[in-house]
Design an enzyme around this catalytic site. Structure first.
Site, mmCIF file in Angstrom:
data_model
loop_
_atom_site.group_PDB
_atom_site.id
_atom_site.type_symbol
_atom_site.label_atom_id
_atom_site.label_comp_id
_atom_site.label_asym_id
_atom_site.label_seq_id
_atom_site.Cartn_x
_atom_site.Cartn_y
_atom_site.Cartn_z
ATOM 1 N N THR A 42 12.912 17.495 6.223
ATOM 2 C CA THR A 42 11.936 16.755 5.632
ATOM 3 C C THR A 42 10.983 15.974 6.702
ATOM 4 O OG1 THR A 42 12.703 16.923 3.204
ATOM 5 C CG2 THR A 42 11.222 15.078 3.511
ATOM 6 N N CYS A 43 11.989 15.494 7.115
ATOM 7 C CA CYS A 43 11.232 14.085 8.447
ATOM 8 C C CYS A 43 10.125 14.981 9.386
ATOM 9 C CB CYS A 43 11.933 13.536 8.739
ATOM 10 S SG CYS A 43 12.231 13.166 10.380
ATOM 11 N N CYS A 48 7.951 11.694 7.661
ATOM 12 C CA CYS A 48 8.108 11.155 7.870
ATOM 13 C C CYS A 48 6.758 11.254 9.400
ATOM 14 C CB CYS A 48 9.376 10.462 9.109
ATOM 15 S SG CYS A 48 10.819 10.569 7.997
ATOM 16 N N LYS A 51 3.644 11.871 7.975
ATOM 17 C CA LYS A 51 2.522 9.957 7.285
ATOM 18 C C LYS A 51 2.598 9.551 8.636
ATOM 19 C CE LYS A 51 5.155 7.411 7.363
ATOM 20 N NZ LYS A 51 7.007 7.426 6.074
ATOM 21 N N TYR A 180 8.086 3.991 -1.096
ATOM 22 C CA TYR A 180 7.958 3.582 -0.410
ATOM 23 C C TYR A 180 6.516 4.759 -0.468
ATOM 24 C CZ TYR A 180 11.878 2.646 2.087
ATOM 25 O OH TYR A 180 13.988 2.277 2.149
ATOM 26 N N GLU A 184 2.745 3.395 0.852
ATOM 27 C CA GLU A 184 2.685 4.028 1.910
ATOM 28 C C GLU A 184 0.969 4.938 2.257
ATOM 29 O OE1 GLU A 184 6.740 3.855 4.788
ATOM 30 O OE2 GLU A 184 5.932 6.036 3.944
ATOM 31 N N ARG A 201 4.427 1.571 -13.000
ATOM 32 C CA ARG A 201 5.402 1.524 -14.312
ATOM 33 C C ARG A 201 5.724 -0.105 -14.309
ATOM 34 N NH1 ARG A 201 10.424 5.357 -14.551
ATOM 35 N NH2 ARG A 201 11.848 4.366 -13.064
ATOM 36 N N ARG A 207 9.740 -1.686 -5.766
ATOM 37 C CA ARG A 207 11.158 -2.713 -6.214
ATOM 38 C C ARG A 207 12.393 -2.872 -5.404
ATOM 39 N NH1 ARG A 207 15.072 -1.225 -10.361
ATOM 40 N NH2 ARG A 207 14.190 0.794 -10.006
ATOM 41 N N ALA A 344 12.144 0.554 7.532
ATOM 42 C CA ALA A 344 10.492 0.150 7.933
ATOM 43 C C ALA A 344 9.679 1.055 6.181
ATOM 44 C CB ALA A 344 9.496 0.462 8.751
ATOM 45 N N HIS A 439 6.952 -16.119 24.043
ATOM 46 C CA HIS A 439 4.704 -16.130 23.414
ATOM 47 C C HIS A 439 4.251 -16.276 24.610
ATOM 48 C CE1 HIS A 439 3.351 -19.310 21.781
ATOM 49 N NE2 HIS A 439 2.132 -19.738 23.290
ATOM 50 N N GLU A 444 8.143 -14.622 18.086
ATOM 51 C CA GLU A 444 8.799 -15.502 18.490
ATOM 52 C C GLU A 444 9.483 -16.259 17.285
ATOM 53 O OE1 GLU A 444 6.206 -18.403 20.978
ATOM 54 O OE2 GLU A 444 4.877 -17.197 20.742
HETATM 55 P P1 NDP Z 1 10.939 5.556 -4.201
HETATM 56 O O1 NDP Z 1 12.449 5.952 -4.873
HETATM 57 O O2 NDP Z 1 10.876 4.928 -3.130
HETATM 58 O O3 NDP Z 1 9.896 5.097 -5.562
HETATM 59 C C1 NDP Z 1 10.039 5.856 -6.778
HETATM 60 C C2 NDP Z 1 8.153 4.897 -7.445
HETATM 61 O O4 NDP Z 1 8.661 5.954 -7.873
HETATM 62 C C3 NDP Z 1 9.316 3.586 -7.711
HETATM 63 O O5 NDP Z 1 8.519 2.511 -7.665
HETATM 64 C C4 NDP Z 1 9.939 4.095 -9.302
HETATM 65 O O6 NDP Z 1 9.202 3.098 -10.238
HETATM 66 C C5 NDP Z 1 8.460 5.426 -9.818
HETATM 67 N N1 NDP Z 1 9.282 6.314 -10.827
HETATM 68 C C6 NDP Z 1 9.913 6.833 -10.949
HETATM 69 N N2 NDP Z 1 10.572 7.656 -11.713
HETATM 70 C C7 NDP Z 1 9.439 7.694 -12.677
HETATM 71 C C8 NDP Z 1 8.596 8.511 -13.143
HETATM 72 N N3 NDP Z 1 9.503 8.595 -14.303
HETATM 73 N N4 NDP Z 1 7.419 7.653 -14.107
HETATM 74 C C9 NDP Z 1 6.702 6.516 -13.273
HETATM 75 N N5 NDP Z 1 7.286 6.179 -11.852
HETATM 76 C C10 NDP Z 1 8.552 6.756 -12.016
HETATM 77 O O7 NDP Z 1 10.425 7.306 -4.442
HETATM 78 P P2 NDP Z 1 9.805 7.902 -3.058
HETATM 79 O O8 NDP Z 1 9.050 9.059 -3.330
HETATM 80 O O9 NDP Z 1 8.567 7.224 -3.129
HETATM 81 O O10 NDP Z 1 10.628 8.240 -1.533
HETATM 82 C C11 NDP Z 1 11.370 8.472 -2.007
HETATM 83 C C12 NDP Z 1 12.614 8.290 -0.970
HETATM 84 O O11 NDP Z 1 11.901 8.770 0.617
HETATM 85 C C13 NDP Z 1 12.600 6.290 -0.398
HETATM 86 O O12 NDP Z 1 13.836 6.182 -1.436
HETATM 87 C C14 NDP Z 1 13.236 6.507 0.385
HETATM 88 O O13 NDP Z 1 14.709 6.558 0.688
HETATM 89 C C15 NDP Z 1 12.496 6.883 1.365
HETATM 90 N N6 NDP Z 1 11.051 7.373 2.316
HETATM 91 C C16 NDP Z 1 11.622 6.945 3.417
HETATM 92 C C17 NDP Z 1 9.604 6.094 4.069
HETATM 93 C C18 NDP Z 1 10.566 4.790 4.818
HETATM 94 O O14 NDP Z 1 11.773 4.723 5.612
HETATM 95 N N7 NDP Z 1 8.953 4.439 5.601
HETATM 96 C C19 NDP Z 1 8.836 6.545 3.824
HETATM 97 C C20 NDP Z 1 8.734 7.863 2.727
HETATM 98 C C21 NDP Z 1 10.359 7.967 1.878
HETATM 99 P P3 NDP Z 1 10.489 1.765 -10.472
HETATM 100 O O15 NDP Z 1 10.256 0.925 -9.218
HETATM 101 O O16 NDP Z 1 10.100 1.329 -11.587
HETATM 102 O O17 NDP Z 1 11.477 2.482 -10.445
#
Ligand code: NDP
Length: 458
Positions: A42-43, A48, A51, A180, A184, A201, A207, A344, A439, A444
């Site tokens: 995936t990365c 990553c 992206k 995330y 992004e 939602r 969150r 990040a 600085h 800083e």
């Molecule tokens: P996340 O778990 O970060 O976010 C999922 C989002 O979808 C949340 O806002 C969640 O809401 C919402 N959600 C979940 N289920 C539903 C549903 N059934 N209906 C509507 N909304 C829903 O997942 P991502 O897909 O963004 O990323 C997956 C993972 O990949 C991340 O957790 C991270 O570990 C990794 N990642 C890391 C990155 C980085 O390091 N920069 C970049 C991209 C991915 P709620 O908040 O209410 O639960």
């Protein structure tokens, strides 16, 4: 003694699988890794790496605008999606090639096939159907984007898997989610001039992050023109005869867009892997259950990375792989410590975070001290860019250890990597203060924060 074809068979050539396979082979084990797609996981292939290239592409727009304040004229600039996309995908191809060569160089046999388990020591390679045996098996198959099959019209939506391959840059885009990936991509596409709506939602994105980070990114999304539609989800998706997608929301709104992206979480890629045949236990989310040493309930089967749904980040999968090899191959039981992992979010501005959020710190430790600052970075003054920098230290009151650092602003991911060392090392606020500032920088502020934040006066 039973003879096996391999000492170790790794399923999945992503970050965790490749590192484990290479280290085990370098230690003299006979190792194979099966990958049904391209090495890199995936990365490298659909996460990553591409992206981050999209983030870079997107940031140029703002840079051209800001350059005027510094005396440059940058009129009539234009962005060509196809040129960028092809360059990005060529680079992904190049990196995947490096993964392949590195595996070969370490003596790992790369098998281009989907591997499933027949039993705890036997794998079936598809589509050929050939069977191989292994003394030990490592499951490192990662995850995939969640697509709710019960959502009417879900086939009209794409996920992060397809975003990098779009034929054309959409004029309008609706993204579902507030994590995330959603945040992004919302910034990326808004920066490329796309009309972006984000449907979430909850009431505030990201969150699980510190509240100040969430407030800043929520405001930053709005400032960059993203339409944030909160407390609602998709009711159904429909495609018009003119190929426009109508996203019907549960609040009654209908959004029209060229593309709809689902970024509502990822699912461990365990279905159809034959894990039940091997007796491997899964949790309620379909992730492989493992102990602190990444061992499953079956003695010779281990799992690392997103398929275990612990902390789903590339460097974590790699570290879990390193610990797995230490434990199994070298006989030195090593558990990876998942605390204080810096991470990040590549929003614009980006987030860098390590340790506990303020609310988690209070829940775990009771009394905490908070030091924070919010300012307009020097660079933005002349460029006219409105975004602000936020920095926050969360300090445990009794022993003065810095247990959380949260930064929003340019270079936050770079800064948090360095400050993550201090947090992991358990340094105190006084030790931060004893460090001389560099600085003029934004970082800083981390060593010059003097006043405790008092909510009512803050
Ligand atoms: P996340 O778990 O970060 O976010 C999922 C989002 O979808 C949340 O806002 C969640 O809401 C919402 N959600 C979940 N289920 C539903 C549903 N059934 N209906 C509507 N909304 C829903 O997942 P991502 O897909 O963004 O990323 C997956 C993972 O990949 C991340 O957790 C991270 O570990 C990794 N990642 C890391 C990155 C980085 O390091 N920069 C970049 C991209 C991915 P709620 O908040 O209410 O639960």
């Amino acid at each position: 003694m039973t003879h096996f074809d391999y000492d170790l068979f790794v399923i999945g050539a992503g970050s965790g699988g490749v590192r484990s396979a290479r280290l085990a082979a370098q230690a003299g084990w006979k190792v194979a890794v099966a990958e049904e797609h391209k090495p890199g996981g995936t990365c490298v292939i659909r996460g990553c790496v591409p992206k981050k290239y999209m983030v870079y592409a997107s940031q140029f727009g703002k840079a051209f605008k800001g350059a005027k304040g510094y005396g440059w004229s940058a009129d009539n600039v234009r962005f060509d999606w196809a040129t960028f996309r092809d360059a990005m995908l060529n680079e992904v191809e190049r990196l995947s090639g490096i993964y392949t060569r590195n595996l070969g160089g370490a003596g790992v046999e790369l098998i281009n096939a989907r591997a499933t388990m027949k039993d705890a020591h036997t794998l079936i390679l598809h589509p050929e159907g050939r069977e191989v045996t292994a003394k030990h098996i490592l499951i490192a198959v990662g995850g995939y984007p969640f697509k709710p099959e019960d959502l009417e019209g879900v086939e009209h939506a794409i996920t992060s898997n397809e975003v990098f391959h779009l034929e054309t840059l959409p004029k309008s885009l609706v993204i579902a989610g507030g994590g995330y990936i959603a945040c992004e991509f919302a910034h990326v596409f808004a920066g490329l001039g796309v009309d972006v709506s984000l449907v979430y939602r909850g009431d505030k994105v990201l969150r699980g992050f510190d509240e100040d980070v969430r407030d800043h990114i929520h405001a930053a999304l709005e400032r960059s023109g993203v339409k944030l539609i909160t407390n609602t989800v998709f009711a159904k998706l429909e495609k018009d005869s003119d190929s426009v997608i109508n996203a019907h929301l549960t609040n009654g709104d209908v959004l029209r867009a060229d593309q709809v992206v689902l970024a509502i979480g990822r699912v461990p890629y365990t279905a159809g892997l034959g894990l039940e045949a091997a007796g491997v236990a899964l949790d309620g989310a379909g992730a492989v259950k493992v102990d602190a040493y990444s061992k499953t309930n079956i003695d010779n089967i281990y799992a690392v990375g997103d398929v275990t749904n612990r902390v789903n980040l590339t460097p974590v999968a790699i570290r879990e792989g390193v610990c797995f090899v230490e434990t199994l191959v070298h006989g030195r039981p090593t558990a990876y410590d998942h605390s204080d992992i810096a991470s990040a979010v590549f929003t614009q501005p980006p987030v860098g975070s390590v340790g506990l959020s303020e609310s988690d710190a209070v829940a775990q430790h009771g009394e905490v001290e908070v030091y924070k600052t919010d300012f307009r970075p020097m660079k933005n003054v002349l460029s006219g860019e409105q975004s602000r920098m936020m920095m926050k230290l969360v300090v445990k009151a009794d022993d003065q250890r810095v247990i959380g650092v949260h930064i929003v602003g340019d270079d936050a991911p770079e800064i948090i990597q360095a400050v993550g060392i201090a947090v992991k090392a358990g340094l105190t606020k006084a030790q931060f203060d004893a460090t001389c500032a560099v600085h003029p920088t934004v970082a800083e502020e981390l060593v010059t924060l003097k006043d405790k934040y008092v909510p009512n006066k803050g």
